[in-house]
Every structure is written in C-alpha cells, then in structure tokens.
Design a protein around this motif. Structure first.
Motif, PDB file in Angstrom:
ATOM      1  N   LYS A 108       0.837  -1.203   0.000  1.00 17.80           N
ATOM      2  CA  LYS A 108       0.000   0.000   0.000  1.00 17.80           C
ATOM      3  C   LYS A 108       0.874   1.256   0.000  1.00 17.80           C
ATOM      4  O   LYS A 108       1.996   1.250   0.510  1.00 17.80           O
ATOM      5  N   GLN A 109       0.335   2.315  -0.595  1.00 16.81           N
ATOM      6  CA  GLN A 109       0.965   3.632  -0.537  1.00 16.81           C
ATOM      7  C   GLN A 109       0.048   4.592   0.219  1.00 16.81           C
ATOM      8  O   GLN A 109      -1.143   4.657  -0.067  1.00 16.81           O
ATOM      9  N   ASP A 110       0.616   5.295   1.174  1.00 15.76           N
ATOM     10  CA  ASP A 110      -0.102   6.353   1.882  1.00 15.76           C
ATOM     11  C   ASP A 110       0.506   7.688   1.477  1.00 15.76           C
ATOM     12  O   ASP A 110       1.739   7.828   1.468  1.00 15.76           O
ATOM     13  N   PRO A 111      -0.303   8.678   1.126  1.00 21.94           N
ATOM     14  CA  PRO A 111       0.257   9.971   0.712  1.00 21.94           C
ATOM     15  C   PRO A 111       0.903  10.698   1.881  1.00 21.94           C
ATOM     16  O   PRO A 111       0.454  10.593   3.024  1.00 21.94           O
ATOM     17  N   ARG A 112       1.946  11.429   1.588  1.00 23.49           N
ATOM     18  CA  ARG A 112       2.571  12.247   2.622  1.00 23.49           C
ATOM     19  C   ARG A 112       1.602  13.341   3.046  1.00 23.49           C
ATOM     20  O   ARG A 112       0.787  13.818   2.233  1.00 23.49           O
ATOM     21  N   LEU A 158       0.359  17.318  -2.620  1.00 21.16           N
ATOM     22  CA  LEU A 158      -0.597  17.946  -3.523  1.00 21.16           C
ATOM     23  C   LEU A 158      -1.950  17.254  -3.387  1.00 21.16           C
ATOM     24  O   LEU A 158      -2.033  16.030  -3.508  1.00 21.16           O
ATOM     25  N   PRO A 159      -3.031  17.988  -3.119  1.00 26.17           N
ATOM     26  CA  PRO A 159      -4.345  17.356  -2.915  1.00 26.17           C
ATOM     27  C   PRO A 159      -4.781  16.443  -4.046  1.00 26.17           C
ATOM     28  O   PRO A 159      -5.355  15.375  -3.802  1.00 26.17           O
ATOM     29  N   LEU A 160      -4.537  16.847  -5.290  1.00 26.05           N
ATOM     30  CA  LEU A 160      -4.891  16.012  -6.431  1.00 26.05           C
ATOM     31  C   LEU A 160      -4.265  14.627  -6.301  1.00 26.05           C
ATOM     32  O   LEU A 160      -4.948  13.600  -6.455  1.00 26.05           O
ATOM     33  N   LEU A 161      -2.972  14.567  -5.987  1.00 30.42           N
ATOM     34  CA  LEU A 161      -2.287  13.288  -5.848  1.00 30.42           C
ATOM     35  C   LEU A 161      -2.704  12.566  -4.570  1.00 30.42           C
ATOM     36  O   LEU A 161      -2.854  11.344  -4.558  1.00 30.42           O
ATOM     37  N   LYS A 162      -2.881  13.316  -3.507  1.00 29.51           N
ATOM     38  CA  LYS A 162      -3.272  12.724  -2.228  1.00 29.51           C
ATOM     39  C   LYS A 162      -4.609  12.001  -2.347  1.00 29.51           C
ATOM     40  O   LYS A 162      -4.762  10.849  -1.916  1.00 29.51           O
ATOM     41  N   GLU A 163      -5.555  12.669  -2.970  1.00 31.24           N
ATOM     42  CA  GLU A 163      -6.881  12.083  -3.163  1.00 31.24           C
ATOM     43  C   GLU A 163      -6.814  10.859  -4.073  1.00 31.24           C
ATOM     44  O   GLU A 163      -7.456   9.838  -3.812  1.00 31.24           O
ATOM     45  N   GLU A 164      -6.012  10.929  -5.135  1.00 36.45           N
ATOM     46  CA  GLU A 164      -5.886   9.806  -6.076  1.00 36.45           C
ATOM     47  C   GLU A 164      -5.266   8.584  -5.410  1.00 36.45           C
ATOM     48  O   GLU A 164      -5.714   7.453  -5.624  1.00 36.45           O
ATOM     49  N   ILE A 165      -4.226   8.800  -4.596  1.00 41.44           N
ATOM     50  CA  ILE A 165      -3.576   7.681  -3.919  1.00 41.44           C
ATOM     51  C   ILE A 165      -4.539   6.999  -2.952  1.00 41.44           C
ATOM     52  O   ILE A 165      -4.657   5.767  -2.919  1.00 41.44           O
ATOM     53  N   ILE A 166      -5.249   7.781  -2.161  1.00 39.07           N
ATOM     54  CA  ILE A 166      -6.211   7.219  -1.203  1.00 39.07           C
ATOM     55  C   ILE A 166      -7.296   6.434  -1.936  1.00 39.07           C
ATOM     56  O   ILE A 166      -7.629   5.298  -1.568  1.00 39.07           O
ATOM     57  N   PHE A 209      -8.603  -1.837  -3.401  1.00 38.47           N
ATOM     58  CA  PHE A 209      -7.991  -3.157  -3.492  1.00 38.47           C
ATOM     59  C   PHE A 209      -8.188  -4.026  -2.260  1.00 38.47           C
ATOM     60  O   PHE A 209      -7.820  -5.204  -2.281  1.00 38.47           O
ATOM     61  N   GLY A 210      -8.756  -3.468  -1.198  1.00 31.87           N
ATOM     62  CA  GLY A 210      -9.039  -4.300  -0.042  1.00 31.87           C
ATOM     63  C   GLY A 210      -8.822  -3.582   1.271  1.00 31.87           C
ATOM     64  O   GLY A 210      -8.231  -2.494   1.309  1.00 31.87           O
ATOM     65  N   PRO A 211      -9.302  -4.177   2.376  1.00 32.38           N
ATOM     66  CA  PRO A 211      -9.184  -3.545   3.699  1.00 32.38           C
ATOM     67  C   PRO A 211      -7.749  -3.539   4.200  1.00 32.38           C
ATOM     68  O   PRO A 211      -6.933  -4.389   3.825  1.00 32.38           O
ATOM     69  N   ASP A 212      -7.443  -2.584   5.065  1.00 31.54           N
ATOM     70  CA  ASP A 212      -6.087  -2.422   5.573  1.00 31.54           C
ATOM     71  C   ASP A 212      -5.640  -3.556   6.497  1.00 31.54           C
ATOM     72  O   ASP A 212      -4.443  -3.730   6.725  1.00 31.54           O
ATOM     73  N   ALA A 242      -0.776 -10.425  -5.103  1.00 29.44           N
ATOM     74  CA  ALA A 242      -1.307 -10.103  -3.779  1.00 29.44           C
ATOM     75  C   ALA A 242      -1.198  -8.606  -3.510  1.00 29.44           C
ATOM     76  O   ALA A 242      -0.260  -7.952  -3.954  1.00 29.44           O
ATOM     77  N   TYR A 243      -2.184  -8.099  -2.784  1.00 33.46           N
ATOM     78  CA  TYR A 243      -2.126  -6.730  -2.278  1.00 33.46           C
ATOM     79  C   TYR A 243      -1.942  -6.810  -0.774  1.00 33.46           C
ATOM     80  O   TYR A 243      -2.748  -7.415  -0.066  1.00 33.46           O
ATOM     81  N   ALA A 244      -0.848  -6.221  -0.273  1.00 37.46           N
ATOM     82  CA  ALA A 244      -0.492  -6.307   1.142  1.00 37.46           C
ATOM     83  C   ALA A 244      -0.549  -4.914   1.767  1.00 37.46           C
ATOM     84  O   ALA A 244       0.473  -4.212   1.814  1.00 37.46           O
ATOM     85  N   PRO A 245      -1.700  -4.482   2.266  1.00 37.65           N
ATOM     86  CA  PRO A 245      -1.829  -3.126   2.808  1.00 37.65           C
ATOM     87  C   PRO A 245      -1.043  -2.880   4.080  1.00 37.65           C
ATOM     88  O   PRO A 245      -0.728  -1.733   4.403  1.00 37.65           O
ATOM     89  N   ARG A 246      -0.700  -3.939   4.803  1.00 39.19           N
ATOM     90  CA  ARG A 246       0.089  -3.739   6.027  1.00 39.19           C
ATOM     91  C   ARG A 246       1.547  -3.426   5.700  1.00 39.19           C
ATOM     92  O   ARG A 246       2.284  -2.942   6.561  1.00 39.19           O
ATOM     93  N   ALA A 247       1.948  -3.685   4.459  1.00 37.11           N
ATOM     94  CA  ALA A 247       3.298  -3.311   4.000  1.00 37.11           C
ATOM     95  C   ALA A 247       3.197  -1.941   3.337  1.00 37.11           C
ATOM     96  O   ALA A 247       3.373  -1.791   2.132  1.00 37.11           O
TER      97      ALA A 247
END
Length: 327
Positions: free
Chosen positions: A124-128, A132-140, A146-149, A214-219
């Motif tokens: 997973k990627q979390d925005p800093r 930039l709001p445009l990128l922050k919103e897109e990343i979230i 893709f699935g729960p955290d 696989a999508y690994a949100p804890r990573a």
C-alpha cells in the motif's frame, strides 16, 4: 541465520531529498531473516552518491553500483536488479517511498512465504501529509479499492473478469512498493525493457501467466511524487505514452470531460482540502488556488498523450519531461 532471503532494491537518480529518511527506516526493520540493500544510481550529480556511501557501512549487507543515463530504463534496471539479487525475493522501492513502520519488509514478503501460488506483491501507498491534494486524493482512492487495511487480497485471472475495466483492476501493479519471486523474474515473467509503465506490464504478464498477485496493505509506505506545476503536463504525457506503449488502450478525452474535471476540482476537490486535518489553514488556502491548476495541467497532458501518434517520436520528445531532463 546467514542466508539472505530478501533483496531490497532502490534505483536512484537525484534522490537526495528523501534518501536519509528511507535508509533510516530500512535499518530499523524487524525481521527474522537476513536481507540486503541493493542500490543502482543513474549518475546523480547531487548529494545522492554521498548519502548512499554514508549509509553503506551501517548495513550488514549493502551493494551499490552506478550506471550511465543512457543505460537506464525503468524496466531494464529492475530486471538487472533481479539478476544481481542474492535474495529469494526481490523487493522494489522507489527513492521517494519510505516504509511507514519497522515491520514493512516482513509484511511485503509474507504473502509469498505463506502462499506458493503468489508470485508478486503490491504494498500500500499512503500519501505524505502535505502532498498535492490532487495526488493525495488519487492515492487514497486508488488503494482503497484493493481491499481492507487489516488483511491481504489475492487477484488472479478467471471467468469473473468480464470487462477490460475489471481486468485492468485485477492486473494493476505499482512497483513503488512491491516484491516478486526472483525465480519468476528470472523465469517466464521478467520485467520488460520499457521506459515507462514497466510495472503495469509486469502485473499484466504475471496474471496472464497464471500467477496470483497479492495486495499487502500492512506493507505500507509514505509516498507522493513531488512535481512542479510547470512540469506536470509533460509528466502526465510521459506516463500515458508509456502505458500506451505497453499495449493499454485508452479512449480519447473530450473537452467537456476536462471541463467536468475542472468543476470537480473546484467542488469536491475543495471540499477534500477543507476537510483534510493534515493541512494547516495557510496551506489549505494555498491549495484551494493551486490545486485546480494542477488538475488542468494533468488533463492537458493526458489528452495530448492519448492523441499523439506513437510513431511520431519528434512530437513525443517535444512533449516529454524525461527528454527535457536529459538535456
């Protein structure tokens, strides 16, 4: 335990802004296995080589090489890393992606450790916070789908995929924060030697060859591409041309669609900014003015990239940020 299980690969190019933070996080990783750091720098002329050399003796296993700019492509250097890796797993990070906690490396390889059919893992990627709001919103928005955290999600090809949209979601892949089995990378699913969208091509090839992604949100990592307004149109142009060149088809974008996106930037985008508690009030006022300008530049670049003839290299070079940075 002396056998290296994972190789963490970081390609660098003028990366001085975030490298200390990145290495600080990597050295704090808590694992029950040995891992190595592998860095290939593309002849950076800033403080990047100095920072890398300062951290090199602090790790038990750390290798560092330099290549010339003409020898670099995103796909080529990642496959080169797979060939050089001593680990069973090759873990990919970009220079501006910082692991968010000390169990990141453990979590990014767990799906492959536990499930033999899994050949690639996307973290997973979390925005800093001040991105930039445009990128922050897109990343979230992107990673939320893709699935729960709290769990791990598996993706594979079957009859449920009944549209291009679903196929694109199942095969979506980002190597900003990812891992793959070295045996697969050196076998039937190598990284293709392409300048852009190498991760999207890899994700598609992985699934088409019958492997599980696989999508690994804890990573999770902290990541946001820092880009200036004057460069954003050309950055988007490069990305979309890259996606088209690996076989993705994209419908033309009309001016009414662009206008709709601008309206959205002034309405929902402004609401996102005002409700984001990570921005100061001063920063909120700044983004309320500047964020719509980024939206306009984004869609100008996307429209141009979809419309351009992929055989017209002169026009592509004229609109390319990558080509501009080579001069």
């Amino acid at each position: 335990m002396s056998e290296i299980k994972a190789t963490v690969f970081i390609p660098t190019y003028y990366g001085e802004d975030n490298l200390d933070e990145l290495f600080e996080s990597l050295i704090k990783q808590k694992t029950n296995f040995e891992y190595e750091i592998l860095v290939i720098d593309t002849s950076s002329k800033d403080r990047t080589p100095e920072i890398i050399k300062a951290w090199l003796p602090k790790f038990k296993h750390f290798r560092y090489e330099t290549i010339a700019k003409p020898d670099f492509s995103h796909g080529r250097v990642r496959q080169q890393a797979a060939q050089m890796a001593q680990g069973e797993y090759v873990v990919y990070l970009t220079q501006d992606a910082t692991p968010a906690h000390d169990r990141w490396l453990y979590e990014i390889i767990q799906p492959m450790e536990r499930f033999p059919m899994v050949a690639g893992v996307m973290g997973k990627q979390d925005p800093r916070p001040n991105a930039l709001p445009l990128l922050k919103e897109e990343i979230i928005r992107t990673f939320k789908q893709f699935g729960p955290d709290f769990g791990t999600t598996l993706f594979y090809e079957d009859d449920f995929i009944d549209s291009q949209q679903i196929f694109d979601l199942v095969t979506f892949y980002s190597d900003v924060n990812s891992a793959a089995r070295k045996s697969v990378l050196l076998g039937d699913v190598p990284y293709q030697d392409v300048p852009y969208a190498e991760d999207q091509k890899f994700g598609e090839d992985l699934v088409k060859h019958g492997y599980v992604k696989a999508y690994a949100p804890r990573a999770n990592v902290w990541h946001t591409n820092e880009i200036k307004l004057r460069d954003y149109k050309k950055r988007m142009f490069d990305e979309i041309v890259g996606v088209r060149r690996v076989g993705k088809t994209m419908d033309p974008i009309s001016m009414p669609f662009v206008i709709k996106q601008m309206v959205r930037a002034y309405t929902l985008g402004s609401k996102f900014i005002l409700q984001d508690h990570q921005y100061s009030w001063k920063r909120k006022l700044y983004w309320l003015v500047v964020n719509p300008l980024f939206v306009a530049e984004k869609w100008k670049g996307v429209r141009a990239a979809i419309a351009v003839d992929l055989n017209d290299q002169a026009t592509i070079d004229a609109n390319s940020l990558e080509k501009q940075q080579e001069k």
